[in-house]
Design an enzyme around this catalytic site. Structure first.
Site, PDB file in Angstrom:
ATOM      1  N   HIS A  40      -3.900   5.460   2.981  1.00  0.00           N
ATOM      2  CA  HIS A  40      -3.248   6.567   2.875  1.00  0.00           C
ATOM      3  C   HIS A  40      -1.922   6.531   3.275  1.00  0.00           C
ATOM      4  O   HIS A  40      -1.154   7.602   3.162  1.00  0.00           O
ATOM      5  CB  HIS A  40      -3.851   7.673   3.869  1.00  0.00           C
ATOM      6  CG  HIS A  40      -5.313   8.194   3.400  1.00  0.00           C
ATOM      7  ND1 HIS A  40      -6.351   7.541   3.754  1.00  0.00           N
ATOM      8  CD2 HIS A  40      -5.166   8.971   2.893  1.00  0.00           C
ATOM      9  CE1 HIS A  40      -7.434   8.196   3.029  1.00  0.00           C
ATOM     10  NE2 HIS A  40      -6.932   9.328   2.588  1.00  0.00           N
ATOM     11  N   CYS A  45      -6.882   8.385  -3.051  1.00  0.00           N
ATOM     12  CA  CYS A  45      -7.479   7.294  -2.033  1.00  0.00           C
ATOM     13  C   CYS A  45      -8.874   6.584  -2.225  1.00  0.00           C
ATOM     14  O   CYS A  45      -8.861   5.577  -1.998  1.00  0.00           O
ATOM     15  CB  CYS A  45      -7.409   8.215  -0.652  1.00  0.00           C
ATOM     16  SG  CYS A  45      -8.558   9.353  -0.346  1.00  0.00           S
ATOM     17  N   ASP A  58      -6.958   1.126   5.423  1.00  0.00           N
ATOM     18  CA  ASP A  58      -6.670   2.627   5.000  1.00  0.00           C
ATOM     19  C   ASP A  58      -5.462   2.759   3.782  1.00  0.00           C
ATOM     20  O   ASP A  58      -4.448   2.287   3.909  1.00  0.00           O
ATOM     21  CB  ASP A  58      -6.045   3.239   6.308  1.00  0.00           C
ATOM     22  CG  ASP A  58      -5.896   4.786   6.041  1.00  0.00           C
ATOM     23  OD1 ASP A  58      -6.079   5.273   5.082  1.00  0.00           O
ATOM     24  OD2 ASP A  58      -6.092   5.389   7.232  1.00  0.00           O
TER      25      ASP A  58
END
Length: 432
Positions: free
Chosen positions: A323, A130, A321
């Site tokens: 993820h 990440c 994000d």
């Protein structure tokens, strides 16, 4: 259990923008083994590795995917600040402009199904990559500013308001857009792809599957841009040392004999804004930096959960994000662009921000660099303990320019620095 959804909504957001079509847990195509089987044991180990990759990918999809599909609440009473721009959401035109500008940002997430990473059998970065994905987003924002005119890297235009999402992404101006995305492709030849970043991380003692901190990520980006001089001959990256930007070092990187112009520069500043938790004293400074047009975002996040911060509203950070795990995209032809853009902005409280982060800035030329210094100095001059400082001269330890620091830095005054050695820290710390 089916992931739950929420009724919370982004002001003015249409139901058509709720979900992205390509978010799936597993590829419908089964993996095909290459070559002849050397032994049954080797084949079983390979199958187990692939199954583990898919299991981790599915778990991260379940763990993070449903939160991405939720909608954050945005207040109409307060402006939203994003990368130097402000938007009044009570105004319908400003609200729509904010949505388009957010959707224009390049979004890099976990991917699966690419060729094995250097020195490993991993075919996904799900669960550990990440920070590298957040780093890609910061670099991509700098490249958009570097290679495209301001009106070109925003998807919005009077005509585009009547076009479908796919039609907007297929406009003629998107040739540069696609060229940038190809540089971040999930294959070994892409200069800023996950394979290249993992390879460059080896010199910092990192390998595929390891956790990469924001400080190490900054140095990996510097090395990647240095190696891409053929594609980007007029761009350099400077990484601050001991929370200090040495002006002579920056000028040495950027200056060229007349009549050539200065090189453009990306300035990356790794800092740690507290001990275990974010020191609230820094929140105002972080807000002020995100209000500057020269700021290209922050590689940050929550503990062990990297996010790319691009703005804020009141006491909440706005972020992208990385993820969600998506299938890798073949970028050799006229590839689809939808999975590289996120249409749903998300927020989180400043109080949850991990203190370790890397702040990014971009200056097109010498005048922009001088303006950057003045703007950032104006922010730091109001603080008793600034996050970082500018210093005339050059770093005393030139060898440190090639490796991330392993020391703790504390600011005694605005003009003095002290250092305490530590072998346990992978990032640069600023302690009050």
């Amino acid at each position: 259990m089916k992931p739950s959804t929420t009724s919370a909504q982004f002001v003015g957001q249409s139901t058509a923008d709720d979900l992205m079509d390509d978010w799936v847990f597993f590829s419908t195509e089964s993996a095909v083994s290459q070559g002849l089987e050397d032994s049954r044991d080797d084949q079983e180990a390979e199958d187990k590795g692939r199954f583990k990759d898919k299991l981790v990918s599915a778990w991260n999809s379940v763990k993070y995917g449903w939160t991405l599909k939720q909608k954050s609440k945005f207040s109409k009473r307060s402006p939203v600040f994003m990368l130097g721009k402000s938007y009044e959401l009570k105004d319908e035109v400003d609200q729509q402009h904010f949505r388009w500008c957010f959707a224009s940002l390049l979004w890099f997430t976990y991917r699966r199904g690419f060729r094995p990473l250097p020195g490993s059998s991993l075919t996904t970065d799900s669960g550990w990559g990440c920070v590298l994905r957040s780093s890609q987003m910061l670099l991509a924002q700098g490249l958009l500013l570097h290679l495209m005119s301001p009106g070109d890297y925003t998807l919005e235009s009077k005509r585009s308001r009547h076009l479908s999402w796919g039609s907007i992404l297929d406009r003629p101006v998107e040739s540069t857009h696609r060229r940038i995305l190809r540089w971040f492709a999930d294959n070994p030849t892409a200069p800023f792809g996950i394979h290249r970043l993992v390879e460059l991380g080896k010199s910092s003692g990192k390998k595929a599957g390891d956790w990469y901190g924001p400080s190490i990520a900054a140095h990996i980006l510097r090395k990647a841009v240095e190696a891409a001089v053929v594609d980007l001959p007029n761009l350099v990256v400077y990484v601050a040392q001991d929370c200090t930007i040495y002006l002579q070092d920056v000028r040495k990187l950027c200056e060229r004999p007349l009549p050539q112009h200065w090189k453009s520069v990306l300035i990356l500043v790794p800092v740690r804004l507290g001990g275990q938790d974010l020191n609230p004293s820094y929140i105002t400074s972080v807000k002020k930096l995100l209000m500057l047009e020269c700021c290209i975002g922050i590689i940050g996040g929550k503990p062990k959960h990297s996010l790319f911060f691009v703005g804020f509203q009141d006491d909440h950070l706005l972020y992208l994000d990385p993820h969600y795990c998506q299938p890798t995209v073949d970028v050799t032809n006229n590839f689809p662009l939808e999975s590289f853009h996120c249409k749903n902005p998300r927020k989180m409280p400043f109080s949850r921000m991990d203190p370790s982060c890397t702040i990014g800035f971009y200056a097109k030329g010498q005048m922009e660099f001088e303006s950057l210094c003045a703007s950032v100095n104006e922010v730091s001059s109001a603080e008793t303990y600034p996050m970082f400082i500018f210093e005339e001269g050059k770093t005393r330890e030139e060898a440190r320019a090639n490796t991330p620091t392993h020391s703790v830095t504390f600011l005694q005054r605005k003009t003095q620095l002290g250092r305490v050695d530590t072998n346990n820290s992978m990032d640069e710390f600023v302690l009050l």
